[in-house]
Design a protein around this motif. Structure first.
Motif, PDB file in Angstrom:
ATOM      1  N   ASP A 390       0.823  -1.104  -0.006  1.00  0.00           N
ATOM      2  CA  ASP A 390       0.039  -0.013  -0.141  1.00  0.00           C
ATOM      3  C   ASP A 390       0.826   1.280  -0.013  1.00  0.00           C
ATOM      4  O   ASP A 390       0.251   2.338  -0.511  1.00  0.00           O
ATOM      5  CB  ASP A 390      -1.065   0.062   1.303  1.00  0.00           C
ATOM      6  CG  ASP A 390      -2.272  -0.677   1.043  1.00  0.00           C
ATOM      7  OD1 ASP A 390      -2.492  -0.802  -0.017  1.00  0.00           O
ATOM      8  OD2 ASP A 390      -2.778  -1.012   2.192  1.00  0.00           O
ATOM      9  N   ALA A 527      -2.973   7.024 -11.766  1.00  0.00           N
ATOM     10  CA  ALA A 527      -4.235   6.819 -11.888  1.00  0.00           C
ATOM     11  C   ALA A 527      -4.360   5.219 -12.384  1.00  0.00           C
ATOM     12  O   ALA A 527      -5.025   4.554 -11.871  1.00  0.00           O
ATOM     13  CB  ALA A 527      -4.995   7.590 -12.663  1.00  0.00           C
ATOM     14  N   ARG A 530      -3.168   2.691  -9.913  1.00  0.00           N
ATOM     15  CA  ARG A 530      -3.794   2.466  -8.574  1.00  0.00           C
ATOM     16  C   ARG A 530      -5.312   2.289  -8.897  1.00  0.00           C
ATOM     17  O   ARG A 530      -6.186   2.067  -8.075  1.00  0.00           O
ATOM     18  CB  ARG A 530      -3.584   3.755  -7.661  1.00  0.00           C
ATOM     19  CG  ARG A 530      -2.017   3.829  -7.463  1.00  0.00           C
ATOM     20  CD  ARG A 530      -1.888   4.825  -6.145  1.00  0.00           C
ATOM     21  NE  ARG A 530      -2.248   4.374  -4.815  1.00  0.00           N
ATOM     22  CZ  ARG A 530      -1.779   3.405  -3.888  1.00  0.00           C
ATOM     23  NH1 ARG A 530      -0.465   3.373  -4.359  1.00  0.00           N
ATOM     24  NH2 ARG A 530      -2.363   3.262  -2.831  1.00  0.00           N
ATOM     25  N   ALA A 531      -5.850   2.187 -10.209  1.00  0.00           N
ATOM     26  CA  ALA A 531      -7.106   2.172 -10.387  1.00  0.00           C
ATOM     27  C   ALA A 531      -7.968   0.953  -9.831  1.00  0.00           C
ATOM     28  O   ALA A 531      -8.934   0.996  -9.318  1.00  0.00           O
ATOM     29  CB  ALA A 531      -7.430   1.931 -11.892  1.00  0.00           C
ATOM     30  N   ARG A 532      -7.103  -0.414  -9.703  1.00  0.00           N
ATOM     31  CA  ARG A 532      -7.760  -1.330  -9.155  1.00  0.00           C
ATOM     32  C   ARG A 532      -7.918  -1.283  -7.725  1.00  0.00           C
ATOM     33  O   ARG A 532      -8.863  -1.743  -7.030  1.00  0.00           O
ATOM     34  CB  ARG A 532      -7.094  -2.636  -9.569  1.00  0.00           C
ATOM     35  CG  ARG A 532      -7.380  -2.862 -11.112  1.00  0.00           C
ATOM     36  CD  ARG A 532      -6.965  -4.181 -11.727  1.00  0.00           C
ATOM     37  NE  ARG A 532      -5.464  -4.539 -11.085  1.00  0.00           N
ATOM     38  CZ  ARG A 532      -4.817  -5.706 -10.862  1.00  0.00           C
ATOM     39  NH1 ARG A 532      -5.727  -6.806 -10.492  1.00  0.00           N
ATOM     40  NH2 ARG A 532      -3.610  -5.542 -10.407  1.00  0.00           N
ATOM     41  N   VAL A 534      -8.282   1.466  -6.042  1.00  0.00           N
ATOM     42  CA  VAL A 534      -9.182   2.527  -5.956  1.00  0.00           C
ATOM     43  C   VAL A 534     -10.766   1.684  -5.714  1.00  0.00           C
ATOM     44  O   VAL A 534     -11.748   1.868  -5.175  1.00  0.00           O
ATOM     45  CB  VAL A 534      -9.069   3.745  -6.758  1.00  0.00           C
ATOM     46  CG1 VAL A 534     -10.268   4.491  -6.748  1.00  0.00           C
ATOM     47  CG2 VAL A 534      -8.251   4.356  -6.636  1.00  0.00           C
ATOM     48  N   ALA A 535     -10.793   0.955  -6.872  1.00  0.00           N
ATOM     49  CA  ALA A 535     -12.170   0.310  -7.113  1.00  0.00           C
ATOM     50  C   ALA A 535     -12.460  -0.716  -6.127  1.00  0.00           C
ATOM     51  O   ALA A 535     -13.482  -0.965  -5.740  1.00  0.00           O
ATOM     52  CB  ALA A 535     -12.121  -0.402  -8.719  1.00  0.00           C
ATOM     53  N   GLY A 537     -11.787  -0.210  -3.143  1.00  0.00           N
ATOM     54  CA  GLY A 537     -11.891   0.518  -2.033  1.00  0.00           C
ATOM     55  C   GLY A 537     -11.007   0.467  -0.988  1.00  0.00           C
ATOM     56  O   GLY A 537     -11.194   0.400   0.441  1.00  0.00           O
TER      57      GLY A 537
END
Ligand SMILES: [Zn+2]
Ligand SMILES: [Zn+2]
Length: 537
Positions: A390, A527, A530-532, A534-535, A537
């Motif tokens: 993370d 973006a 880190r898109a997955r 973010v998706a 959560g």
């Protein structure tokens, strides 16, 4: 594996161990263990892993006749040399002769050994071939009074193939009458030891061992001859077929390449695409890709700092990438299980991130991103837990161990890693080392399909010893809608030149700027990475 192959493999294993500084007793023990593995499976996991740890340039040095592993180790430790080119320079300028137990005679033998190696090996890596042929090109272009108008690189180097056999040049001279004089001058060119003429072309052999085929042509025929000397046989044959069908004679004067393609109703085909794999059909309907170019790259990706096995500080990476015109640089040191490469423990990660923050606060014009090249372990997990992952801006996942798995196991390993939402890029996806190690068994079709579906990038590793993903599969990845990244895999600032080599492979795979992750601005890159997460959560 037959007896002789086993013997050779064990010798190579021993040489790598000595280069690494292992004791004789341990070398014998590891050889013993490897023998039974080789007889059973034809592969040695110890050797596969050593190939990961010993810089590829040192492995090349081991092939120089008369230069044993102990001396290679000495050269590496005392002079910091990691490539044949560096070694050749040191043999020439006295540094090698000054080493303990070397002397002028050994240095001269090494110089000759390198020449011999070049001569003996019919195949060489792209970057070596490019250096060699370009040196000859410059020497011939400088022939004064011989009526040389222009000398250009052709053949597989111009097509930017990953491994090169023959070296090809095209030399333009004034009119037919000047040809004889030119051939005579070529024979007297610096370093030429042998010249053999055939119709319209000559073969030059140099004292260094380099052999170059030079096609001789006139300005009126230059376009046609350069195309002939550059294209793959399939590309040239397809052009000839097309010309015949259109009733056009190719013996007419075409002084430049575009005029010939135009006469055949085609747009000019970039040399990298001239492989006879559909480029003429695309050129006929103006559907050739707008290939990615050096100026499109905004980010420098995949580099190792002095936190793991690189030699460059974070601040120096920032300065070098800024000077090279990049907007951002993604530092990716090795993770903790890569002990051989000084992989970072959790405390090291924290310290490195503080240093990156400090550099970002101090330096303007370049942004340093916190990446990592995490090992994909045998079970498909990444070797930091989610809490540590993370903390990174982006994660490259690579395989550095256990290359001998079956195709089914290896494929499952990588597909499992792709389920981790931290994984942004798959590093050197087949593990191959050109002319040294075969790719591991893996079903790339499944990997690429999943990468496209999940929005995970696949690396074109630009280390000239790897060039992994292979350009043929880059093309397939493009068809499937995969985003690709060009990873320098640089361990020092001299490795920044890898990008140009990797870019050639990206272009060979028909990639356009928007299919290459490095063309994005830093925020857009982050973006994507880190898109997955973010998706999720
Ligand atoms: Zn790696
Ligand atoms: Zn790396």
């Amino acid at each position: 594996m037959d007896k002789q192959a086993v013997r050779q493999t064990l010798d190579q294993l021993a040489a790598f161990l000595v280069v690494k500084g292992e004791k004789a007793s341990r070398v014998r023990a590891l050889q013993h263990a490897a023998r039974s593995e080789l007889l059973a499976t034809g592969r040695s996991s110890a050797l596969d892993e050593l190939r990961e740890q010993v810089p590829p340039g040192l492995a090349e040095m081991l092939r120089i006749p008369g230069l044993g592993a102990a001396k290679v180790r000495q050269i590496h430790e005392l002079l910091g040399i990691e490539s044949l080119a560096e070694l050749e320079a040191a043999a020439g300028d006295g540094r090698l002769a000054a080493l303990p137990r070397f002397g002028a005679k050994t240095a001269e033998n090494v110089r000759r050994g390198i020449a011999h190696l070049r001569q003996a090996s019919t195949l060489r890596l792209f970057h070596h071939a490019q250096d060699e042929v370009d040196a000859v090109r410059r020497a011939l272009a400088g022939l004064e009074g011989a009526g040389v108008l222009r000398v250009e690189i052709a053949g597989t180097v111009r097509r930017r193939c990953e491994v090169i056999g023959a070296l090809d040049l095209v030399a333009v001279h004034e009119g037919q009458g000047a040809r004889e004089a030119l051939v005579r001058r070529l024979g007297e060119a610096p370093g030429v030891t042998e010249i053999a003429g055939r119709e319209g072309s000559v073969t030059l052999r140099f004292a260094s061992g380099t052999v170059v085929e030079v096609l001789l042509t006139t300005p009126e025929r230059f376009g046609l001859d350069w195309i002939r000397a550059t294209g793959s046989p399939a590309h040239v044959a397809a052009l000839e077929t097309r010309a015949r069908q259109m009733g056009i004679s190719l013996s007419a004067a075409f002084s430049d390449e575009p005029s010939l393609y135009r006469a055949l109703g085609l747009t000019w085909v970039p040399p990298e695409l001239r492989e006879g794999t559909g480029e003429l059909e695309a050129a006929a309907t103006d559907r050739l890709p707008h290939l990615v170019e050096p100026g499109d790259l905004r980010g420098f990706l995949h580099c190792h700092s002095n936190y793991s096995d690189g030699t460059v500080t974070i601040a120096d990476w920032a300065a070098a990438c800024s000077a090279a015109g990049y907007e951002w640089v993604g530092i990716t040191d090795h993770s903790k299980s890569a002990a051989y490469a000084g992989g970072l423990g959790t405390d090291d990660v924290a310290q490195q991130h503080l240093e990156i923050d400090a550099v970002n606060a101090r330096v303007s014009g370049i942004r340093v991103l916190k990446g990592v090249e995490a090992d994909i372990l045998a079970d498909g997990t990444l070797d930091y837990g989610p809490d540590v992952l993370d903390r990174f801006d982006f994660v490259i996942g690579s395989i550095h161990s256990r290359f001998g798995m079956s195709e089914a196991e290896m494929t499952r390993r990588v597909l499992t890693a792709m389920d981790d939402p931290h994984l942004a890029i798959i590093g050197h996806p087949t593990g191959r080392l050109l002319l040294q190690r075969e790719p591991y068994a893996i079903d790339l079709e499944q990997v690429l399909a999943k990468a496209a579906a999940r929005g995970i990038a696949v690396e074109v590793n630009a280390d000239p010893h790897r060039l992994d993903l292979d350009w043929r599969m880059v093309r397939r990845a493009r068809e499937l809608g995969v985003t690709l990244s060009i990873g320098a895999d640089a361990h020092s600032t001299s490795g920044m030149s890898n990008v140009a080599v990797g870019l050639g492979i990206a272009r060979k795979g028909w990639l356009e700027p928007d299919q290459v992750l490095n063309t994005r601005a830093a925020d857009a890159f982050l973006a994507f990475a880190r898109a997955r997460l973010v998706a999720a959560g």
